[in-house]
Design an enzyme around this catalytic site. Structure first.
Site, mmCIF file in Angstrom:
data_model
loop_
_atom_site.group_PDB
_atom_site.id
_atom_site.type_symbol
_atom_site.label_atom_id
_atom_site.label_comp_id
_atom_site.label_asym_id
_atom_site.label_seq_id
_atom_site.Cartn_x
_atom_site.Cartn_y
_atom_site.Cartn_z
ATOM 1 N N HIS A 1 0.824 -1.218 0.000
ATOM 2 C CA HIS A 1 0.000 0.000 0.000
ATOM 3 C C HIS A 1 0.855 1.264 0.000
ATOM 4 O O HIS A 1 0.513 2.252 0.647
ATOM 5 C CB HIS A 1 -0.959 0.033 1.201
ATOM 6 C CG HIS A 1 -1.989 -1.061 1.203
ATOM 7 N ND1 HIS A 1 -3.277 -0.874 0.758
ATOM 8 C CD2 HIS A 1 -1.928 -2.358 1.587
ATOM 9 C CE1 HIS A 1 -3.960 -2.012 0.894
ATOM 10 N NE2 HIS A 1 -3.155 -2.924 1.388
ATOM 11 N N ASN B 1 -10.179 -2.794 2.382
ATOM 12 C CA ASN B 1 -9.898 -2.752 0.947
ATOM 13 C C ASN B 1 -11.195 -2.474 0.201
ATOM 14 O O ASN B 1 -12.279 -2.504 0.793
ATOM 15 C CB ASN B 1 -9.342 -4.101 0.467
ATOM 16 C CG ASN B 1 -7.861 -4.260 0.780
ATOM 17 O OD1 ASN B 1 -7.160 -3.303 1.060
ATOM 18 N ND2 ASN B 1 -7.387 -5.497 0.718
ATOM 19 N N TYR C 1 0.772 -4.315 12.122
ATOM 20 C CA TYR C 1 0.835 -2.906 11.698
ATOM 21 C C TYR C 1 1.731 -2.075 12.613
ATOM 22 O O TYR C 1 2.601 -1.333 12.157
ATOM 23 C CB TYR C 1 -0.591 -2.330 11.572
ATOM 24 C CG TYR C 1 -1.301 -2.911 10.363
ATOM 25 C CD1 TYR C 1 -1.695 -4.243 10.355
ATOM 26 C CD2 TYR C 1 -1.545 -2.162 9.228
ATOM 27 C CE1 TYR C 1 -2.319 -4.812 9.251
ATOM 28 C CE2 TYR C 1 -2.168 -2.711 8.120
ATOM 29 C CZ TYR C 1 -2.547 -4.042 8.139
ATOM 30 O OH TYR C 1 -3.145 -4.593 7.040
HETATM 31 C C1 HEM Z 1 -2.205 -11.123 7.574
HETATM 32 C C2 HEM Z 1 -2.546 -10.358 6.610
HETATM 33 C C3 HEM Z 1 -2.004 -8.962 6.478
HETATM 34 C C4 HEM Z 1 -0.840 -8.437 6.916
HETATM 35 C C5 HEM Z 1 0.258 -9.129 7.694
HETATM 36 C C6 HEM Z 1 -0.808 -7.052 6.505
HETATM 37 C C7 HEM Z 1 0.235 -6.184 6.714
HETATM 38 C C8 HEM Z 1 0.273 -4.892 6.295
HETATM 39 C C9 HEM Z 1 1.391 -4.011 6.456
HETATM 40 C C10 HEM Z 1 2.715 -4.406 7.076
HETATM 41 C C11 HEM Z 1 1.043 -2.803 5.958
HETATM 42 C C12 HEM Z 1 1.888 -1.542 5.904
HETATM 43 C C13 HEM Z 1 1.473 -0.657 7.052
HETATM 44 C C14 HEM Z 1 2.314 0.573 7.219
HETATM 45 O O1 HEM Z 1 3.468 0.582 6.782
HETATM 46 O O2 HEM Z 1 1.813 1.525 7.835
HETATM 47 C C15 HEM Z 1 -0.302 -2.915 5.492
HETATM 48 C C16 HEM Z 1 -1.015 -1.890 4.957
HETATM 49 C C17 HEM Z 1 -2.340 -1.979 4.669
HETATM 50 N N1 HEM Z 1 -3.116 -3.108 4.727
HETATM 51 FE FE1 HEM Z 1 -2.568 -4.916 5.298
HETATM 52 N N2 HEM Z 1 -1.961 -6.767 5.836
HETATM 53 C C18 HEM Z 1 -2.719 -7.908 5.806
HETATM 54 C C19 HEM Z 1 -3.946 -8.057 5.251
HETATM 55 C C20 HEM Z 1 -4.734 -7.004 4.874
HETATM 56 C C21 HEM Z 1 -6.130 -7.099 4.554
HETATM 57 C C22 HEM Z 1 -6.977 -8.382 4.588
HETATM 58 C C23 HEM Z 1 -6.539 -5.836 4.278
HETATM 59 C C24 HEM Z 1 -7.918 -5.389 3.912
HETATM 60 C C25 HEM Z 1 -8.941 -5.726 4.649
HETATM 61 C C26 HEM Z 1 -5.423 -4.953 4.414
HETATM 62 C C27 HEM Z 1 -5.466 -3.591 4.234
HETATM 63 C C28 HEM Z 1 -4.384 -2.761 4.347
HETATM 64 C C29 HEM Z 1 -4.432 -1.350 4.056
HETATM 65 C C30 HEM Z 1 -5.638 -0.538 3.611
HETATM 66 C C31 HEM Z 1 -3.147 -0.862 4.262
HETATM 67 C C32 HEM Z 1 -2.680 0.570 4.036
HETATM 68 C C33 HEM Z 1 -2.937 1.415 5.257
HETATM 69 C C34 HEM Z 1 -2.503 2.825 4.974
HETATM 70 O O3 HEM Z 1 -3.162 3.476 4.135
HETATM 71 O O4 HEM Z 1 -1.519 3.284 5.572
HETATM 72 N N3 HEM Z 1 -4.343 -5.692 4.782
HETATM 73 N N4 HEM Z 1 -0.748 -4.207 5.689
#
Ligand code: HEM
Length: 492
Positions: free
Chosen positions: A65, A138, A348
């Site tokens: 992202h 999402n 996160y």
């Molecule tokens: C185990 C599964 C998942 C892991 C380990 C994971 C991990 C991460 C990580 C490490 C980030 C970066 C956060 C940052 O640097 O601030 C991120 C961002 C994000 N993830 Fe996940 N994620 C997973 C599943 C999902 C799912 C299922 C969704 C949707 C429902 C999702 C939605 C997002 C969104 C929207 C961001 C961006 C947030 C922002 O705008 O700063 N992720 N995720």
């Protein structure tokens, strides 16, 4: 002036340029040299500091992202759900809560085009009176995997090849051929849905099941849904190609320009609810992130609306340094047992401590707006002014006390240790149902995209056959069409 209360921002009020130590700068164009042609003197403090600051302007981009845009606004309750939750910000119709939202693409880097087929992130941070509430979703209601153990692998497979630095279909289709539950996600990602026209015309889903708890402690399983009031719009391939040829940041620009013109994007928030005692009644596991809760069985119930009425003041502070986590919930909202959600609660904050530093929650966009107090303190770049002498708890010298108890989940949990898949896998029924709701042209576009993916010359006959088998289990005619286009037979 009390130097300890002095805030760096007030430096911007000075009428003349200074260095970061406050010293006057009388020349911001020429380095200090011996004679007019050089060499340069290291004693030019302003030069050294200016260059060193420049070298450190970038922080690591998000591991996923990375590409995103955001805006600020408010959430307003339109329907009373106090029978379901004691969350303070949902305490009554008309209550407004300030928020910041960030929309994103998942796979590619910070400057990548916003026209690629990819899930779009939909993250909202509400600054409630009882602390922050992050909804980190999402624009698609399902996900590729249902266990966090597979998340780094699915992301590695979808990110560019570490050798060529190009995203390659053979790697994606190879990896996901081991994950039949990823099939459902293809029916969103490679559907027209995969490329929203911009960030205003897309839904948001938190995907996981959460729980609401009311003041009597009654628990309800829920899913959150955001729906844009201006409707959904998607870009087909030829339209996307035209858009990106003109501007690779078209969705960011659209959001910014729309708000600047005084037209404020709006989404309605809905919930689907399920009684926890009904959890085992369905042919899918309600905690499974690869399945939806069908709306015929779980109708959408309105809760409120989000209006984005202010652009970010500074992209770096309010987008790059913004940090969301699905673990951040106020009293009245809590987690389900969904095992992927449970890992995300950890993931996160962990990545943000790396990406932004241990004091990322002091940054203005991330800090709660209500008063907060504990003894988590110090660490790198801590800029909080604190002058207390008692930094432990409890103490008879400090009146700090714990908050009133709020209801937490009382659901009984027991079992033996396992490392296994969920018992009720249901990988193909829902995607098949979705496919059959599409008209012929939409089905054909989906098949065309699957054919492109599976035509990567590095894919083997075996991998193509596995995918035809998965698609056939969703819908027999779909499998047959795919097989005939690829001249391959399914393996079951
Ligand atoms: C185990 C599964 C998942 C892991 C380990 C994971 C991990 C991460 C990580 C490490 C980030 C970066 C956060 C940052 O640097 O601030 C991120 C961002 C994000 N993830 Fe996940 N994620 C997973 C599943 C999902 C799912 C299922 C969704 C949707 C429902 C999702 C939605 C997002 C969104 C929207 C961001 C961006 C947030 C922002 O705008 O700063 N992720 N995720």
């Amino acid at each position: 002036m009390d130097p300890y209360r002095y805030r760096p921002s007030s430096a911007y009020n000075t009428p003349y340029m200074t260095n970061n130590q406050g010293g006057p700068v009388f020349n911001n164009t020429s380095s200090m040299t011996i004679g007019s042609r050089g060499p340069v003197l290291l004693e030019d403090y302003h030069l050294v500091e200016k260059i060193a600051n420049f070298h450190r302007e970038r922080i690591p981009e998000r591991i996923v992202h990375a590409r995103g845009a955001g805006a600020k606004g408010y959430f307003e309750v339109t329907h009373d759900i106090t029978h379901l939750t004691c969350a303070d910000f949902l305490r009554g119709v008309g209550v407004q809560t300030p928020l910041i939202a960030r929309f994103s693409t998942v796979i590619h880097e910070k400057g990548s085009p916003e026209t690629l087929p990819d899930p779009r992130g939909f993250a909202v941070k509400m600054y409630t009176r009882e602390g922050n509430f992050d909804m980190v979703g999402n624009n698609m209601p399902v996900f590729f995997v249902r266990d966090a153990m597979q998340f780094p692998d699915v992301i590695h497979a979808m990110k560019p090849n570490p050798k060529s630095n190009v995203q390659e279909w053979w790697r994606i289709m190879d990896y996901l051929s081991y994950i039949p539950e990823s099939t459902h996600m293809f029916f969103w990602w490679l559907d027209d849905w995969g490329v929203p026209t911009d960030y205003r015309h897309m839904d948001g889903y938190t995907v996981h099941t959460f729980k609401l708890i009311n003041k009597e402690g009654k628990e309800t399983l829920i899913k959150w849904h955001w729906r844009p009031t201006c409707g959904l719009k998607f870009l087909l391939e030829d339209e996307a190609a035209k858009v990106v040829a003109k501007c690779h940041s078209h969705a960011t620009k659209d959001l910014y320009d729309t708000i600047a013109s005084g037209s404020f994007p709006e989404w309605r928030l809905y919930i689907q609810t399920m009684n926890p005692s009904d959890e085992d009644k369905y042919d899918f596991d309600p905690m499974d992130t690869t399945c939806i809760w069908p709306e015929e069985l779980f109708p959408l119930q309105p809760v409120g609306r989000m209006v984005l009425n202010k652009n970010l003041d500074n992209f770096f502070s309010e987008n790059e340094m913004l940090a969301f986590s699905p673990g951040v919930v106020p009293p009245g909202i809590t987690y389900s047992n969904d095992k992927m959600l449970q890992c995300r609660i950890f993931a996160y904050g962990d990545t943000q401590r790396h990406r932004l530093g241990p004091n990322y929650l002091l940054l203005p966009a991330n800090a709660p707006k209500n008063a907060h107090h504990n003894n988590h303190h110090e660490g790198f770049m801590n800029f909080l002014h604190r002058d207390e002498e008692v930094n432990y708890w409890p103490s008879r010298f400090d009146s700090l006390r714990m908050s009133e108890r709020f209801p937490i989940s009382k659901a009984h949990v027991s079992g033996i240790r396992e490392k296994t898949v969920i018992p009720k896998e249901n990988n193909f029924i829902q995607p098949g149902n979705r496919y059959r709701t599409w008209d012929h042209d939409r089905q054909e576009r989906f098949i065309g995209r699957m054919v492109t993916a599976l035509s990567d010359p590095r894919l083997t006959h075996e991998i193509r056959a596995i995918w035809i088998s998965y698609m056939s289990q969703c819908d027999k005619t779909l499998g047959q069409k795919l097989a005939s286009r690829l001249s391959t037979r399914a393996t079951m």
